[in-house]
Motif scaffolding. Structure first.
Motif, short mmCIF file in Angstrom:
data_model
loop_
_atom_site.label_atom_id
_atom_site.label_comp_id
_atom_site.label_asym_id
_atom_site.label_seq_id
_atom_site.Cartn_x
_atom_site.Cartn_y
_atom_site.Cartn_z
N ALA A 195 -9.10 -9.45 2.75
CA ALA A 195 -8.12 -8.96 1.76
C ALA A 195 -6.94 -8.30 2.46
CB ALA A 195 -8.79 -7.98 0.80
N VAL A 196 -5.79 -8.32 1.78
CA VAL A 196 -4.59 -7.67 2.31
C VAL A 196 -4.03 -6.73 1.25
CG1 VAL A 196 -4.01 -9.59 3.83
CG2 VAL A 196 -3.11 -9.57 1.49
N ASP A 197 -3.13 -5.83 1.68
CA ASP A 197 -2.47 -4.95 0.72
C ASP A 197 -1.18 -5.61 0.22
OD1 ASP A 197 -0.61 -4.66 2.74
OD2 ASP A 197 -1.24 -2.63 3.29
N TYR A 198 -0.37 -4.88 -0.53
CA TYR A 198 0.82 -5.47 -1.15
C TYR A 198 1.89 -5.84 -0.14
CZ TYR A 198 3.50 -1.08 -0.68
OH TYR A 198 4.17 0.01 -0.20
N LYS A 199 1.79 -5.31 1.10
CA LYS A 199 2.73 -5.66 2.16
C LYS A 199 2.25 -6.82 3.03
CE LYS A 199 4.89 -1.08 2.66
NZ LYS A 199 5.16 0.05 3.60
N GLY A 200 1.00 -7.27 2.78
CA GLY A 200 0.46 -8.36 3.57
C GLY A 200 -0.36 -7.92 4.76
N PHE A 201 -0.55 -6.61 4.96
CA PHE A 201 -1.37 -6.09 6.05
C PHE A 201 -2.83 -6.04 5.62
CE2 PHE A 201 2.80 -3.85 6.86
CZ PHE A 201 3.15 -4.64 7.95
N PRO A 202 -3.78 -6.01 6.57
CA PRO A 202 -5.20 -5.87 6.21
C PRO A 202 -5.41 -4.67 5.28
CG PRO A 202 -5.01 -6.40 8.52
CD PRO A 202 -3.61 -6.17 8.04
N ALA A 203 -6.14 -4.87 4.20
CA ALA A 203 -6.31 -3.83 3.18
C ALA A 203 -7.14 -2.66 3.71
CB ALA A 203 -6.98 -4.42 1.94
N ASP A 204 -6.59 -1.46 3.58
CA ASP A 204 -7.29 -0.24 3.96
C ASP A 204 -8.31 0.10 2.87
OD1 ASP A 204 -8.10 2.42 4.44
OD2 ASP A 204 -6.23 2.85 5.51
N ARG A 205 -9.57 0.19 3.25
CA ARG A 205 -10.64 0.42 2.27
C ARG A 205 -10.45 1.73 1.52
NH1 ARG A 205 -15.39 -2.18 2.29
NH2 ARG A 205 -15.05 -2.83 4.45
N SER A 206 -9.91 2.75 2.19
CA SER A 206 -9.78 4.06 1.56
C SER A 206 -8.57 4.16 0.64
CB SER A 206 -9.68 5.15 2.63
OG SER A 206 -8.50 4.96 3.42
N LYS A 207 -7.60 3.25 0.78
CA LYS A 207 -6.37 3.33 0.00
C LYS A 207 -6.22 2.21 -1.03
CE LYS A 207 -3.76 5.62 3.71
NZ LYS A 207 -2.57 5.53 4.60
N THR A 208 -7.05 1.20 -0.95
CA THR A 208 -6.93 0.07 -1.88
C THR A 208 -8.29 -0.25 -2.50
OG1 THR A 208 -7.37 -1.58 -0.16
CG2 THR A 208 -5.08 -0.96 -0.52
N GLY A 209 -8.24 -0.95 -3.63
CA GLY A 209 -9.46 -1.42 -4.28
C GLY A 209 -10.27 -0.31 -4.91
N GLY A 210 -11.41 -0.68 -5.46
CA GLY A 210 -12.29 0.29 -6.11
C GLY A 210 -12.10 0.34 -7.61
N TRP A 211 -12.62 1.40 -8.21
CA TRP A 211 -12.68 1.49 -9.67
C TRP A 211 -11.32 1.68 -10.33
CZ3 TRP A 211 -15.57 -0.01 -13.32
CH2 TRP A 211 -16.95 -0.19 -13.11
N VAL A 212 -10.45 2.49 -9.73
CA VAL A 212 -9.17 2.77 -10.38
C VAL A 212 -8.31 1.52 -10.54
CG1 VAL A 212 -7.01 4.06 -10.21
CG2 VAL A 212 -9.16 5.19 -9.65
N PRO A 213 -8.08 0.72 -9.48
CA PRO A 213 -7.32 -0.53 -9.67
C PRO A 213 -8.01 -1.50 -10.63
CG PRO A 213 -7.45 0.06 -7.34
CD PRO A 213 -8.40 0.96 -8.06
N SER A 257 1.71 -0.57 -12.30
CA SER A 257 1.66 0.74 -11.63
C SER A 257 0.63 0.77 -10.51
CB SER A 257 1.35 1.85 -12.65
OG SER A 257 0.01 1.73 -13.12
N GLY A 258 -0.30 -0.17 -10.54
CA GLY A 258 -1.33 -0.20 -9.50
C GLY A 258 -1.03 -1.16 -8.36
N THR A 259 0.21 -1.66 -8.27
CA THR A 259 0.57 -2.68 -7.27
C THR A 259 0.19 -2.24 -5.85
OG1 THR A 259 2.39 -3.49 -8.62
CG2 THR A 259 2.47 -4.00 -6.28
N LYS A 260 0.47 -0.99 -5.51
CA LYS A 260 0.19 -0.51 -4.15
C LYS A 260 -1.30 -0.26 -3.92
CE LYS A 260 4.73 1.68 -3.54
NZ LYS A 260 5.45 2.93 -3.22
N ARG A 261 -2.07 -0.20 -4.99
CA ARG A 261 -3.50 0.10 -4.85
C ARG A 261 -4.38 -1.15 -4.85
NH1 ARG A 261 -5.39 5.09 -6.41
NH2 ARG A 261 -7.33 4.24 -5.55
N TYR A 262 -3.82 -2.30 -5.20
CA TYR A 262 -4.64 -3.51 -5.32
C TYR A 262 -4.94 -4.12 -3.96
CZ TYR A 262 -3.29 -3.44 -10.28
OH TYR A 262 -3.09 -3.08 -11.58
#
Length: 581
Positions: A12-30, A233-238
């Motif tokens: 998975a990647v974040d909204y910038k295309g970098f590897p998704a940081d587990r602590s900053k992306t995904g989970g229940w809130v997104p 609003s959750g774009t940066k968290r997905y």
């Protein structure tokens, strides 16, 4: 380095295309932000569908059969467009963009529908319900209505194909904690779908009948706008998954490659066929549909040279595993075909059954139940059946048989049986209603018979849906290859689509065969002058025939433990009986 990698999600990647940081992306809130879109979609689609037939008849002055077909065509198109949405998401847009674009399209559709029901110029002049001189809606008025409905259908198709998948993308299956959270998410996902349906058939339908249709549809539009804002609003968290290509394209590649080599002789040695899939991911060879294996025969011109070396042209040469994936999808088709008729019966619950309810006594004291709200018994039946199955049947079955519950094929069979009894009950109830209609004055709009007479058909078909929906979903996901889970889910949804379309076709045929020039017949323009009981009886007979056909397919597809010698010879003789299913 290892510590850093443990905080990222591998696929998975974040909204910038970098590897998704587990602590900053995904989970229940997104995941919860994504869920809001599905709740509003269910509220809009169900709220419109269950009460649309009454609008078509009472406001647009269409014949009952035409009104029913309008609803079933609308619902059928919604589910069929799930394939288009899935294709665009897998091949071009990705799930995030697909959700945003198609949610906006649905918002535009509900806003157009709100306008079309508000402006008097977009409706024919009002008249008495039983009058024979009511003027039908003209082409322009129906055109605006159809435009709004099919914009909604397009939005629904795109959303359904991506929302659940994008929600599951927020959890890492390789992490045990997040894997358990994903299972819990899906439980909540289906709960909120049911909650949205319940709100649609109660609050929204009541507003349409007693307050204002345009206001109710406007609320749907505003709700979707809010849901889109919350979603964005959750774009940066997905977490975003990289596209692996469309399974539909892969299937066509195998078919095209096999057809191009149709004149070539099939090799008897499986090892001579092309295979580039890692051994751990390979699917064992089977003897069924061997003509497709010609796609894996290596021939001159199959490889193309590029900067990275020589690679096979996928439209000329496919791996044996890719061929076996297509075989697995083909094996789903017999069960797929024999579950379509259930959804034809389901279509009657939101069309003719609602029209039946509109002619019956619906008062509880001084409160009148909207005809479309009778489908609350349908939703209640689903929730009650699922609760009884989960809390009572599964524990008893496990204690008796040692298994956690019915198999997916058993659940499908139970759902089909419920639908047969549901249609039989509907036929008997309609016969009672028609006998009452013949005994009263022709100008009486409400018959002296309680609407609760319709509860058995709603409850039986609703209970059937609880079994067949979960059974189908389980069957199509567990019997399909890993790379085609989305495709198999889309295939499951097409049973709903074709069920609605077959309902439209069947209504048209029955109308033509039994109808007369003055609008009489089984499906008369006025439901009180028709023979809807015979139409329901016809569906009962067709359901019995379909059930027999399903049982034949189920026996063919029932997993069997292979004998030990067969296990030793599987490299020569192909696959086991389990894999042939």
């Amino acid at each position: 380095m290892e510590e850093k990698m443990s905080w990222t999600v591998a696929d998975a990647v974040d909204y910038k295309g970098f590897p998704a940081d587990r602590s900053k992306t995904g989970g229940w809130v997104p995941a919860a932000l994504i869920l809001g879109i599905e709740i509003v979609e269910r509220l809009s689609t169900m709220g419109i569908a269950v009460n649309l037939v009454t609008y078509m008849i009472s406001i647009m002055h269409l014949p009952s059969s035409t009104a029913a077909n309008t609803v079933t065509d609308f619902m059928g198109t919604s589910f069929l467009l799930c394939l288009l949405g899935g294709f665009l998401a897998d091949s071009f847009l990705g799930r995030y963009k697909t959700i945003g674009i198609f949610a906006s399209i649905q918002t535009l559709g509900t806003a157009t529908l709100a306008i079309s029901t508000k402006l008097p110029q977009l409706r024919p002049p009002p008249c008495h319900a039983n009058s024979d001189s009511c003027k039908q809606a003209n082409g322009f008025q129906m055109g605006i209505l159809y435009l709004s409905l099919y914009l909604i259908a397009l939005g629904t198709g795109g959303l359904k194909s991506s929302v659940s998948g994008f929600g599951s993308d927020q959890f890492d299956e390789k992490d045990e904690k997040e894997k358990s959270q994903m299972a819990y998410f899906f439980n909540r996902f289906f709960f909120f779908i049911s909650f949205g349906s319940l709100a649609a058939v109660t609050v929204l339908v009541y507003m349409q009948d007693e307050v204002s249709r345009s206001l109710a549809y406007g609320i749907c539009s505003v709700s979707m706008v809010i849901a889109i804002v919350v979603f964005l609003s959750g774009t940066k968290r997905y977490r975003y998954k990289r596209s692996l290509g469309s399974p539909i394209v892969h299937i066509f590649q195998v078919i095209v490659a096999a057809r191009k080599k149709r004149k070539m002789q099939l090799l008897y040695k499986v090892g001579s066929l092309y295979e580039d899939t890692p051994e751990a991911s390979r699917i064992e060879h089977t003897d069924q549909f061997r003509f497709l294996e010609k796609a894996a025969i290596v021939a001159e011109g199959d490889f193309e040279t590029n900067l990275s070396g020589s690679e096979p042209n996928p439209w000329k040469l496919c791996s044996l595993t890719r061929v076996e994936e297509v075989k697995m999808m083909v094996r789903l088709l017999p069960v797929w075909a024999t579950t379509i008729l259930f959804w034809t019966i389901y279509a009657q619950m939101i069309t003719f059954s609602v029209e039946q309810a509109s002619t019956m006594e619906r008062n509880i004291g001084s409160f009148q139940i909207p005809a479309g709200s009778l489908t609350v018994f349908f939703v209640a039946a689903i929730l009650i059946t699922l609760a009884v199955y989960d809390r009572l049947i599964m524990p008893l079955w496990k204690k008796w048989k040692g298994k956690p519950g019915f198999t997916n094929l058993q659940r499908i069979a139970i759902g089909l049986v419920f639908s047969i009894f549901g249609m039989a009950a509907a036929s008997l109830c309609e016969r009672k209603r028609l006998s009452m209609a013949k005994s009263v004055s022709g100008h009486q709009t409400t018959l002296p018979v309680s609407v609760f007479l319709l509860i058995p058909q709603f409850f039986l078909v609703g209970s059937g849906e609880a079994f067949i929906y979960t059974g189908q979903l389980d069957f199509f996901i567990t019997r399909s290859p890993k790379g085609m889970k989305t495709m198999s889910t889309g295939l499951f949804l097409t049973t709903l689509s074709f069920g609605f379309f077959f309902s439209s076709f069947l209504v048209s045929v029955v109308k033509k065969v039994t109808g007369t020039r003055d609008g009489q017949g089984w499906l008369a323009d006025n439901i009180n002058k028709g023979r809807l009981d015979l139409f329901y009886a016809l569906l009962t007979i067709l359901s019995l025939i379909n059930f027999v056909a399903f049982m034949v397919c189920a026996v063919w597809c029932k997993p069997k433990k292979p004998k030990q010698p067969a296990m030793q010879m599987r490299a020569i003789n192909g696959s086991t009986a389990e894999e042939k299913c």
